[in-house]
Design an enzyme around this catalytic site. Structure first.
Site, short mmCIF file in Angstrom:
data_model
loop_
_atom_site.label_atom_id
_atom_site.label_comp_id
_atom_site.label_asym_id
_atom_site.label_seq_id
_atom_site.Cartn_x
_atom_site.Cartn_y
_atom_site.Cartn_z
N TYR A 100 -15.54 16.01 -18.03
CA TYR A 100 -15.94 14.60 -18.08
C TYR A 100 -17.08 14.37 -17.08
O TYR A 100 -17.03 14.88 -15.94
CB TYR A 100 -14.72 13.75 -17.74
CG TYR A 100 -15.02 12.29 -17.54
CD1 TYR A 100 -15.43 11.49 -18.61
CD2 TYR A 100 -14.90 11.70 -16.29
CE1 TYR A 100 -15.72 10.16 -18.43
CE2 TYR A 100 -15.19 10.35 -16.11
CZ TYR A 100 -15.59 9.60 -17.17
OH TYR A 100 -15.88 8.28 -16.99
N ASP A 152 -6.66 18.17 -16.18
CA ASP A 152 -6.89 16.78 -16.61
C ASP A 152 -6.35 16.68 -18.04
O ASP A 152 -6.93 17.25 -18.97
CB ASP A 152 -8.39 16.48 -16.54
CG ASP A 152 -8.72 15.05 -16.95
OD1 ASP A 152 -7.95 14.47 -17.74
OD2 ASP A 152 -9.76 14.53 -16.49
N ARG A 204 0.84 -1.21 0.00
CA ARG A 204 0.00 0.00 0.00
C ARG A 204 0.87 1.24 0.00
O ARG A 204 0.59 2.22 -0.67
CB ARG A 204 -0.97 0.01 1.20
CG ARG A 204 -1.68 1.34 1.36
CD ARG A 204 -2.98 1.29 2.15
NE ARG A 204 -2.94 0.47 3.34
CZ ARG A 204 -2.27 0.76 4.47
NH1 ARG A 204 -1.56 1.87 4.54
NH2 ARG A 204 -2.32 -0.05 5.50
N LYS A 232 -7.06 5.48 -20.69
CA LYS A 232 -7.20 5.91 -22.09
C LYS A 232 -5.86 5.72 -22.83
O LYS A 232 -5.41 4.62 -22.96
CB LYS A 232 -7.71 7.35 -22.13
CG LYS A 232 -8.85 7.65 -21.12
CD LYS A 232 -10.16 6.96 -21.45
CE LYS A 232 -11.14 6.92 -20.29
NZ LYS A 232 -11.54 8.19 -19.72
C1 LIG Z 1 -12.23 8.61 -18.44
C2 LIG Z 1 -11.91 9.94 -17.94
C3 LIG Z 1 -11.79 10.20 -16.57
C4 LIG Z 1 -12.06 9.15 -15.53
O1 LIG Z 1 -11.11 8.16 -15.54
P1 LIG Z 1 -11.40 6.62 -15.10
O2 LIG Z 1 -10.13 5.94 -15.35
O3 LIG Z 1 -12.54 6.15 -15.95
O4 LIG Z 1 -11.79 6.67 -13.67
C5 LIG Z 1 -11.42 11.46 -16.18
N1 LIG Z 1 -11.20 12.44 -17.08
C6 LIG Z 1 -11.32 12.24 -18.40
C7 LIG Z 1 -11.05 13.36 -19.35
C8 LIG Z 1 -11.69 10.99 -18.88
O5 LIG Z 1 -11.82 10.79 -20.19
#
Ligand SMILES: *Cc1c(COP(=O)(O)O)cnc(C)c1O
Length: 399
Positions: A98, A170, A46, A195
């Protein structure tokens, strides 16, 4: 060293006694100590794990941060960032986020006494006027998804710092190869590693990267204290995916550009959104801060039903949430990734319900364009040649 080299040329695991050439999966929860009071480099997964440490170092290097941390998902990473705030603090967020982030801010952070105000942070005059003494964090996506709006990261970083707030970006949509927000002045960079960083659709993961040592220590403390770290197996898959990030993105972005230009000429398409198109509304700001365009192309047909039929007629773009994988996909954000934003909020923000999002993969772009044209032909009632996707089992030599 350039990033494309760095992605494959790194120490896979310093201290590994067998000199493994790829990072071993340290699938262990605990590490034996030499004595009751003497901790080794690792004691409990952890708080630290060698496989995770290699991944975190790679992400920190790519984002030019002092440290990065890996979490079980993108939202877990964003939630970890929220732990830096106290009840009464306020987030100033761009009004185009998002859907899951919107849900986290409005339904989870709100219960902890953290207020989020959504404003159009693409407009610097609006942004400048929106700060209050309680604003502790400014939160944006650039390029935003799926509306492809652009925030001026340098200017927002300066504004945030003037007001004693941090700027979080982000960066999922462009990846560290497309933009490096820390170099533009941001304090925190988030990735849904699910992604592009993973790129194969086989891991959900998230990362945070920072350039300040003090902030890094706070986040590392919280990482251990709240137990949100990514497991070693997933870290290993992510390290493997990362090696081809540059290769994948290069192909995907080029194909996305070709598809966007092709879609411009289709009479069925009313609007194409892609940062790489000439005439992209925020091209000037985007080009000043980013070197990539991502591989997502959004279109509007002017009619929800037409969009739905188009998405369902595609063969090489299966309908699925998410983007950034080697395989192309299609989605209708209003019904899928952004469904957690209430209808009335989406209407107030003029979020088009007919928007179709195409995530472009590494397939041959000629096949992808043929598939798009075949889907439009089907919509017109013509039964043109359909792209064969799943070879029938009957013809397989295995049967
Ligand atoms: C998918 C996504 C998230 C969330 O991420 P997860 O891995 O699904 O929790 C946050 N920001 C953006 C821009 C995303 O496309």
């Amino acid at each position: 060293m350039r990033d494309s080299t760095r992605l494959v040329a790194f120490d896979p695991c310093d201290g590994d006694p067998f000199h493994a050439s790829t990072t071993p999966i340290y699938q262990t929860a605990t590490f034996d100590q030499e004595s009751a009071s003497g901790f080794g480099r690792f004691d409990y997964s952890r708080s630290g794990n060698p496989t995770r440490e290699v991944l975190e170092r790679q992400i920190a290097l790519l984002e030019r941060g002092v440290r990065a941390l890996a979490y079980a998902s993108g939202l877990a990473a964003i939630d970890a960032m929220l732990e830096l705030l106290a009840p009464g603090d306020e987030i100033l967020a761009c009004d185009d986020l998002y859907g899951g982030t919107y849900r986290l801010f409005s339904r989870v952070a709100a219960r902890r006494g953290i207020v989020t105000r959504y404003v159009d942070l693409t407009d610097l005059a609006v942004a400048g006027a929106a700060f209050s003494p309680r604003t502790k964090l400014v939160y944006v996506e650039s390029v935003s998804n799926p509306l492809m709006r652009v925030c001026d990261i340098r200017a927002l970083a300066a504004l945030s710092h003037q007001h004693g707030a941090m700027l979080a970006v982000d960066n999922t949509f462009l990846s560290p190869l497309g933009m490096r927000p820390l170099e533009l002045g941001a304090d925190l960079v988030i990735h849904s590693a699910t992604k592009y960083l993973c790129g194969h659709g086989d891991v959900t993961a998230g990362t945070l990267a920072v350039r300040d040592e003090e902030l890094a220590s706070q986040l590392a403390f919280l990482h251990n204290a709240t137990g949100t770290a990514l497991g070693p197996h997933d870290c290993s898959l992510l390290l493997r995916g990362l090696k081809t990030l540059d290769l994948r993105l290069e192909r995907q972005q080029r194909s996305a550009g070709a598809i966007a230009r092709h879609l411009l000429d289709r009479p069925e398409v009313r609007l194409v959104r892609f940062p790489g198109l000439p005439g992209f509304p925020s091209s000037y700001v985007h080009k000043r801060q980013a070197t990539g365009d991502g591989a997502v192309v959004c279109i509007e047909t002017g009619d929800d039903e037409t969009s739905r039929r188009f998405v369902e007629a595609l063969r090489l773009f299966p309908i699925r949430v998410s983007f950034g994988s080697v395989g192309s996909s299609a989605s209708m954000p209003c019904a899928m990734s952004h469904a957690s934003i209430p209808d009335e909020v989406r209407k107030a923000r003029k979020f088009p319900s007919d928007i179709v999002r195409l995530s472009v993969g590494i397939e041959d772009v000629r096949d992808l364009i043929a598939d798009i044209d075949a889907a439009f032909a089907l919509l017109r009632g013509e039964s043109g040649p359909q792209v064969e996707v799943k070879p029938s089992l009957g013809t397989s030599p295995c049967h």
